[in-house]
Enzyme design. Structure first.
Site, PDB file in Angstrom:
ATOM      1  N   GLU A 161      14.948 -32.478   1.143  1.00 43.78           N
ATOM      2  CA  GLU A 161      13.516 -32.131   1.294  1.00 43.78           C
ATOM      3  C   GLU A 161      13.037 -32.165   2.740  1.00 43.78           C
ATOM      4  O   GLU A 161      12.076 -32.848   3.102  1.00 43.78           O
ATOM      5  CB  GLU A 161      12.685 -33.080   0.419  1.00 43.78           C
ATOM      6  N   ASN A 203      19.488 -30.261   0.056  1.00 45.23           N
ATOM      7  CA  ASN A 203      18.851 -30.334  -1.262  1.00 45.23           C
ATOM      8  C   ASN A 203      17.334 -30.203  -1.148  1.00 45.23           C
ATOM      9  O   ASN A 203      16.712 -30.869  -0.321  1.00 45.23           O
ATOM     10  CB  ASN A 203      19.206 -31.694  -1.905  1.00 45.23           C
ATOM     11  N   HIS A 239      13.136 -29.047 -10.545  1.00 51.57           N
ATOM     12  CA  HIS A 239      12.123 -29.785 -11.321  1.00 51.57           C
ATOM     13  C   HIS A 239      11.031 -28.788 -11.696  1.00 51.57           C
ATOM     14  O   HIS A 239      10.418 -28.180 -10.804  1.00 51.57           O
ATOM     15  CB  HIS A 239      11.470 -30.873 -10.472  1.00 51.57           C
ATOM     16  N   GLU A 271      18.628 -31.459 -10.034  1.00 54.56           N
ATOM     17  CA  GLU A 271      17.647 -32.404 -10.592  1.00 54.56           C
ATOM     18  C   GLU A 271      16.813 -31.754 -11.705  1.00 54.56           C
ATOM     19  O   GLU A 271      15.629 -31.921 -11.809  1.00 54.56           O
ATOM     20  CB  GLU A 271      16.731 -32.947  -9.485  1.00 54.56           C
ATOM     21  N   ASP A 273      14.747 -30.770 -14.712  1.00 55.11           N
ATOM     22  CA  ASP A 273      13.961 -31.326 -15.817  1.00 55.11           C
ATOM     23  C   ASP A 273      12.714 -30.458 -15.983  1.00 55.11           C
ATOM     24  O   ASP A 273      12.392 -29.653 -15.103  1.00 55.11           O
ATOM     25  CB  ASP A 273      13.602 -32.808 -15.642  1.00 55.11           C
TER      26      ASP A 273
HETATM   27  O1  G3I Z   1      13.706 -51.159  -7.957  1.00 56.89           O
HETATM   28  C1  G3I Z   1      12.342 -51.458  -7.623  1.00 56.89           C
HETATM   29  C2  G3I Z   1      11.904 -52.734  -8.357  1.00 56.89           C
HETATM   30  O2  G3I Z   1      12.663 -53.834  -7.868  1.00 56.89           O
HETATM   31  C3  G3I Z   1      10.406 -52.960  -8.118  1.00 56.89           C
HETATM   32  O3  G3I Z   1       9.988 -54.085  -8.878  1.00 56.89           O
HETATM   33  C4  G3I Z   1       9.632 -51.707  -8.556  1.00 56.89           C
HETATM   34  C5  G3I Z   1       8.141 -51.845  -8.374  1.00 56.89           C
HETATM   35  O4  G3I Z   1       7.842 -51.725  -6.993  1.00 56.89           O
HETATM   36  O5  G3I Z   1      10.085 -50.562  -7.781  1.00 56.89           O
HETATM   37  C6  G3I Z   1      11.461 -50.294  -8.049  1.00 56.89           C
HETATM   38  O6  G3I Z   1      11.864 -49.194  -7.280  1.00 56.89           O
HETATM   39  C7  G3I Z   1      11.356 -47.934  -7.769  1.00 56.89           C
HETATM   40  C8  G3I Z   1      12.567 -47.035  -8.044  1.00 56.89           C
HETATM   41  O7  G3I Z   1      12.135 -45.706  -8.408  1.00 56.89           O
HETATM   42  C9  G3I Z   1      13.462 -47.582  -9.145  1.00 56.89           C
HETATM   43  O8  G3I Z   1      12.744 -47.614 -10.347  1.00 56.89           O
HETATM   44  C10 G3I Z   1      10.503 -47.323  -6.666  1.00 56.89           C
HETATM   45  O9  G3I Z   1       9.318 -48.095  -6.536  1.00 56.89           O
HETATM   46  C11 G3I Z   1      10.116 -45.893  -7.062  1.00 56.89           C
HETATM   47  O10 G3I Z   1       9.427 -45.263  -5.983  1.00 56.89           O
HETATM   48  C12 G3I Z   1      11.387 -45.093  -7.334  1.00 56.89           C
HETATM   49  O11 G3I Z   1      10.995 -43.792  -7.760  1.00 56.89           O
HETATM   50  C13 G3I Z   1      12.052 -42.811  -7.628  1.00 56.89           C
HETATM   51  C14 G3I Z   1      11.558 -41.702  -6.679  1.00 56.89           C
HETATM   52  O12 G3I Z   1      12.557 -40.681  -6.589  1.00 56.89           O
HETATM   53  C15 G3I Z   1      11.313 -42.234  -5.287  1.00 56.89           C
HETATM   54  O13 G3I Z   1      12.548 -42.630  -4.738  1.00 56.89           O
HETATM   55  C16 G3I Z   1      12.322 -42.216  -9.011  1.00 56.89           C
HETATM   56  O14 G3I Z   1      12.882 -43.210  -9.864  1.00 56.89           O
HETATM   57  C17 G3I Z   1      13.300 -41.061  -8.863  1.00 56.89           C
HETATM   58  O15 G3I Z   1      13.476 -40.392 -10.116  1.00 56.89           O
HETATM   59  C18 G3I Z   1      12.784 -40.040  -7.852  1.00 56.89           C
HETATM   60  O16 G3I Z   1      13.773 -39.066  -7.686  1.00 56.89           O
HETATM   61  C19 G3I Z   1      13.476 -38.043  -6.702  1.00 56.89           C
HETATM   62  C20 G3I Z   1      14.779 -37.675  -6.012  1.00 56.89           C
HETATM   63  O17 G3I Z   1      15.357 -38.827  -5.439  1.00 56.89           O
HETATM   64  C21 G3I Z   1      14.538 -36.586  -4.980  1.00 56.89           C
HETATM   65  N1  G3I Z   1      13.920 -35.402  -5.612  1.00 56.89           N
HETATM   66  C22 G3I Z   1      12.661 -35.706  -6.321  1.00 56.89           C
HETATM   67  C23 G3I Z   1      12.917 -36.770  -7.386  1.00 56.89           C
HETATM   68  C24 G3I Z   1      11.662 -37.051  -8.173  1.00 56.89           C
HETATM   69  O18 G3I Z   1      10.673 -37.597  -7.334  1.00 56.89           O
END
Ligand code: G3I
Length: 354
Positions: A161, A203, A239, A271, A273
């Site tokens: 991105e 990507n 997506h 990715e 969905d």
């Molecule tokens: O693991 C921590 C946990 O310890 C903590 O208690 C909790 C609350 O703060 O956060 C947890 O981390 C979260 C993580 O997902 C795991 O669940 C992050 O806050 C949260 O921001 C993160 O979101 C991910 C997001 O990317 C940002 O990285 C989503 O799961 C994930 O599906 C999403 O995936 C992205 C791809 O990497 C790139 N393309 C877009 C896609 C969708 O946004």
């Protein structure tokens, strides 16, 4: 949710029973013809992003994951925040767990992601770095992470991105601010140096509804390749943030896949969905199925597209409801691990003989 067998008047009911039996038999048959087997018979890899929490805690998740898929992407555990929480400390436990699971289940791994503007640790986002220090930090991270999984990660999302959400303007990320536009080239060269055999991808998302963005991505990767930068492919996240409302998107994607292939690069759906507005209806589930099947068909229309990865596989673990208000039910399996119409649409698209 199994495909519904339609009930009707008595005669129709008898017919419906016959159809249900047939469908049941078909379902039983399709249940023993998992996606990974169909994909492999076509020389394809079909997979999913993997939730570390679900992998660790949910046996049904692991069972369906192993049965259906032959390539996996860590949803989060290889991002900077989780894997490099402090400047002098890496945490590989969760990433090692995924890689070990994949090798045990004879799955390939897509590494995700070496350079992004999200989910970075505080020491990186808050630190004051000279340009040379930022380059050294990037080199150390990529060398350490890619080097650890050398020979175990088949493809890397090297840069994720780098353009605006819906335009062709470079995203003003911490990397661009600290190093300049050539951070992208450096990242690819550092990754190749650490694992010369890994396939290296750029990507991004929503190119199917922004021609300007697609043109900017194509210009970037074409220039990198022309200058001998080690890049192998373009990941189309796919997506369907727009729900399933974009009727022309699948056709546009097929055209964009073909243009990337014509530029001498591989294509991966990375990715996939399709969030649905709530409440979900049978009509929306059918539109979703048409979208999933159409994306698989679009990939199969291009020889250089060999990888199709959804961003999760069961609605029980999806990023969508927390991030996209009003959308849910985005994936091919429901919360009870029952295949939805989208699952059968993927199967049908894989079964088509080319
Ligand atoms: O693991 C921590 C946990 O310890 C903590 O208690 C909790 C609350 O703060 O956060 C947890 O981390 C979260 C993580 O997902 C795991 O669940 C992050 O806050 C949260 O921001 C993160 O979101 C991910 C997001 O990317 C940002 O990285 C989503 O799961 C994930 O599906 C999403 O995936 C992205 C791809 O990497 C790139 N393309 C877009 C896609 C969708 O946004």
């Amino acid at each position: 949710m199994r495909e519904r067998c339609k009930a009707g008047p008595i005669a129709g009911a008898i017919l419906a029973v016959a159809l249900c039996v047939h469908a049941g038999a078909a379902f039983a048959a399709s249940a023993t013809a998992p996606l990974r087997r169909l994909a492999a018979s076509r020389g394809l890899h079909i997979g999913t992003a993997v939730s570390d929490d679900a992998l660790v805690s949910d046996p049904d998740y692991r069972r369906v994951l192993r049965r259906e898929f032959n390539i996996v992407t860590p949803e989060n555990v290889m991002k900077w925040g989780p894997i490099h929480p402090e400047r002098d400390r890496y945490d590989f436990a969760a990433a090692d767990r995924l890689v070990a699971e994949a090798r045990k289940a004879h799955m390939r791994v897509r590494g995700h992601t070496l350079v992004w503007y999200m989910q970075n640790p505080a020491w990186l986002t808050g630190g004051a770095f000279t340009r040379d220090e930022a380059i050294a930090v990037l080199h150390d991270h990529i060398g350490t992470v890619v080097g650890r999984y050398r020979g175990k990660v088949a493809q890397w999302d090297v840069v994720n991105e780098a353009f605006g959400d819906l335009d062709g303007n470079p995203r003003n990320t911490i990397w661009r601010q600290r190093i300049g536009p050539d951070y992208i080239e450096m990242a690819f060269r550092f990754a190749h140096e650490a694992d010369p055999r890994a396939k290296l991808y750029y990507n991004d998302f929503l190119t199917e509804i922004s021609a300007a963005k697609f043109d900017a991505v194509l210009a970037l990767v074409t220039d990198l390749k022309a200058r001998g930068v080690p890049i192998d492919g373009v990941g189309f996240q796919t997506h369907a943030f727009y729900g399933v409302g974009c009727t022309g998107c699948v056709t546009t994607l097929a055209e964009q896949f073909a243009r990337v292939a014509a530029a001498g690069l591989d294509v991966a759906v990375t990715e996939l969905d399709a969030g649905l507005p709530q409440p979900t209806t049978p009509a929306l589930l059918q539109q979703q199925a048409d979208f999933y099947g159409g994306v698989v068909a679009a990939c199969r229309s291009v020889r250089r597209c060999r990888t199709i990865v959804s961003w999760g596989f069961t609605d029980r673990y999806s990023w969508i409801p927390a991030f996209i208000p009003g959308q849910d039910d985005a994936l091919p399996f429901d919360r009870a691990y029952q295949p939805k119409p989208a699952y059968f649409a993927i199967q049908r698209a894989l079964r088509v003989r080319r």
